[in-house]
Design a protein around this motif. Structure first.
Motif, mmCIF file in Angstrom:
data_model
loop_
_atom_site.group_PDB
_atom_site.id
_atom_site.type_symbol
_atom_site.label_atom_id
_atom_site.label_comp_id
_atom_site.label_asym_id
_atom_site.label_seq_id
_atom_site.Cartn_x
_atom_site.Cartn_y
_atom_site.Cartn_z
ATOM 1 N N GLY A 82 0.813 -1.213 0.000
ATOM 2 C CA GLY A 82 0.000 0.000 0.000
ATOM 3 C C GLY A 82 0.842 1.255 0.000
ATOM 4 N N ASN A 83 0.441 2.208 0.840
ATOM 5 C CA ASN A 83 1.155 3.480 0.954
ATOM 6 C C ASN A 83 2.179 3.482 2.080
ATOM 7 O OD1 ASN A 83 -0.287 4.798 -1.153
ATOM 8 N ND2 ASN A 83 -2.029 5.092 0.230
ATOM 9 N N SER A 84 2.517 2.296 2.589
ATOM 10 C CA SER A 84 3.453 2.208 3.710
ATOM 11 C C SER A 84 4.892 2.269 3.220
ATOM 12 C CB SER A 84 3.241 0.889 4.461
ATOM 13 O OG SER A 84 3.795 -0.200 3.722
ATOM 14 N N ASP A 85 5.809 2.190 4.180
ATOM 15 C CA ASP A 85 7.224 2.092 3.831
ATOM 16 C C ASP A 85 7.706 0.646 3.920
ATOM 17 O OD1 ASP A 85 7.137 1.710 6.545
ATOM 18 O OD2 ASP A 85 8.657 3.222 7.049
ATOM 19 N N LEU A 86 6.755 -0.291 4.000
ATOM 20 C CA LEU A 86 7.103 -1.707 4.073
ATOM 21 C C LEU A 86 7.357 -2.250 2.670
ATOM 22 C CD1 LEU A 86 4.446 -2.916 6.687
ATOM 23 C CD2 LEU A 86 6.874 -2.390 7.098
ATOM 24 N N GLY A 111 15.703 -18.675 1.512
ATOM 25 C CA GLY A 111 15.273 -18.582 0.121
ATOM 26 C C GLY A 111 14.872 -17.192 -0.316
ATOM 27 N N GLY A 112 15.057 -16.201 0.542
ATOM 28 C CA GLY A 112 14.767 -14.819 0.189
ATOM 29 C C GLY A 112 13.527 -14.235 0.825
ATOM 30 N N GLY A 113 12.775 -15.032 1.575
ATOM 31 C CA GLY A 113 11.568 -14.527 2.224
ATOM 32 C C GLY A 113 11.886 -13.623 3.400
ATOM 33 N N ARG A 143 17.798 -16.387 15.853
ATOM 34 C CA ARG A 143 18.446 -16.183 14.553
ATOM 35 C C ARG A 143 18.873 -14.739 14.305
ATOM 36 N NH1 ARG A 143 17.867 -21.076 15.434
ATOM 37 N NH2 ARG A 143 17.116 -22.560 13.861
ATOM 38 N N LYS A 144 18.187 -13.801 14.929
ATOM 39 C CA LYS A 144 18.449 -12.372 14.732
ATOM 40 C C LYS A 144 18.528 -11.995 13.247
ATOM 41 C CE LYS A 144 20.763 -11.741 19.178
ATOM 42 N NZ LYS A 144 20.302 -13.043 19.717
ATOM 43 N N PRO A 145 17.504 -12.346 12.474
ATOM 44 C CA PRO A 145 17.528 -12.044 11.040
ATOM 45 C C PRO A 145 17.399 -10.546 10.793
ATOM 46 C CG PRO A 145 15.356 -12.801 11.674
ATOM 47 C CD PRO A 145 16.223 -12.944 12.895
ATOM 48 N N GLN A 146 17.966 -10.085 9.721
ATOM 49 C CA GLN A 146 17.895 -8.674 9.367
ATOM 50 C C GLN A 146 16.745 -8.427 8.383
ATOM 51 O OE1 GLN A 146 19.965 -6.213 10.799
ATOM 52 N NE2 GLN A 146 20.411 -8.001 12.077
ATOM 53 N N GLY A 147 15.993 -7.357 8.605
ATOM 54 C CA GLY A 147 15.008 -6.922 7.632
ATOM 55 C C GLY A 147 13.746 -7.758 7.538
ATOM 56 N N VAL A 148 13.424 -8.541 8.557
ATOM 57 C CA VAL A 148 12.206 -9.347 8.531
ATOM 58 C C VAL A 148 11.020 -8.518 9.012
ATOM 59 C CG1 VAL A 148 11.027 -11.315 9.578
ATOM 60 C CG2 VAL A 148 13.367 -11.564 8.755
#
Length: 317
Positions: free
Chosen positions: A5-9, A40-42, A74-79
């Motif tokens: 939508g109009n978010s920054d996500l 896998g990129g998710g 796991r401390k994943p980045q950008g999830v």
């Protein structure tokens, strides 16, 4: 990547459904599925505070807890993590005080500072909508939530929510989560998508694979011998008209070296305003098809073929 939508996500164009975590996938399996999805990129995970209170021995919040433990491990980045309020046994409905307490409980289970995308899970007409909209807006103002959204709302109630938010200065919704797939189209396409287009909302559809029917696994309305809790829900679509959809998906998918499930998800992604369909995986082996569905691009002719074959909707017949 796709913008909601109009978010920054800006997210991977498929959301991993967390409804199975703590239900048909135990903690270790859930970790494996999450690992495979991110590898896998998710980067987009969907859950709700009520998942999975329906399971004997559960009390609600199990999915959020598993996701929170995975995030801490796991401390994943950008999830990006989306969750919802209104169905947890201790926090039912959308009264303002309840929304606040439920959000705080979700934050604690997830172990995050703020919820990226927070849905009103089901409309609660026992509470004035202005109260609900104000409560969601306050969560954004206070930094507990980054973006608000609605799930299972009618077009009229979405419009009313937006009017209240515009008038009061509360945070506007950025997404809507409807039940939408190749065998359940009419309501969403006639009512919800026009509202989403008008107000810049992104669709994040659930039941994207029709409880597994759109994987091609269920070719009969008979469910005897099926171990999956969702088998009955999927098998009801295995009518002659439903099976024509499966045949078309199989033919189109074969041309791309893609599965029926991946092709079905690709069709959904091609629909107006759809940002990221939600699909869940009970096992690691199911993850690659979901990832492929986020990357497969169908031609206009292929989309139109699937449009035509699915014009009759078994779910509403």
């Amino acid at each position: 990547m796709t913008r909601i939508g109009n978010s920054d996500l800006d997210v991977f164009p498929l959301s991993l459904g967390g409804n199975v975590f703590g239900w048909t996938a135990d903690r270790d399996t859930s970790f494996d599925v999450l690992d495979a999805f991110v590898a896998g990129g998710g980067d987009f995970i969907d859950t709700a505070d009520g998942y999975s209170a329906w399971v004997p021995g559960n009390s609600g919040g199990e999915s959020e807890t598993i996701i929170g433990e995975w995030l801490a491990s796991r401390k994943p980045q950008g999830v990006t993590v989306a969750t919802k309020v209104s169905t947890h046994p201790e926090f039912r409905g959308l009264a303002a005080a309840n929304i606040r307490k439920a959000a705080e409980a979700s934050l604690a289970r997830l172990g995050v500072d703020a919820i990226d995308l927070y849905y009103a899970h089901f409309d609660d007409e026992s509470v004035p909508l202005e109260e609900t909209v104000g409560a969601f807006g306050q969560l954004v103002t206070d930094g507990l939530v980054r973006n608000v959204a609605v799930s299972n709302y009618s077009a009229d109630r979405i419009r009313e929510w937006i009017e209240i938010a515009q008038r009061t200065g509360a945070a506007l919704p950025v997404a809507v989560q409807p039940h939408y797939n190749l065998v359940h189209r009419n309501d969403v396409e006639n009512e919800i998508i026009p509202v989403a287009e008008e107000f810049g909302l992104g669709l994040v559809p659930y039941y994207s694979l029709a409880s597994g029917f759109l994987t091609g696994k269920y070719r009969s309305t008979e469910t005897a011998g099926q171990s999956s809790p969702r088998a009955e829900g999927a098998a009801k679509y295995a009518t002659p008209a439903g099976l024509k959809i499966i045949d078309a998906l199989e033919e189109i998918g074969s041309a791309h070296g893609a599965s029926i499930a991946a092709t079905s998800l690709a069709w959904l992604r091609a629909q107006p305003t759809v940002a990221a369909p939600i699909a869940s995986a009970r096992t690691v082996e199911q993850v690659p098809d979901l990832l492929a569905g986020a990357r497969l691009e169908l031609s206009a002719d292929e989309v139109q073929t699937l449009d035509r074959v699915s014009e009759w909707t078994p779910a509403q017949a």
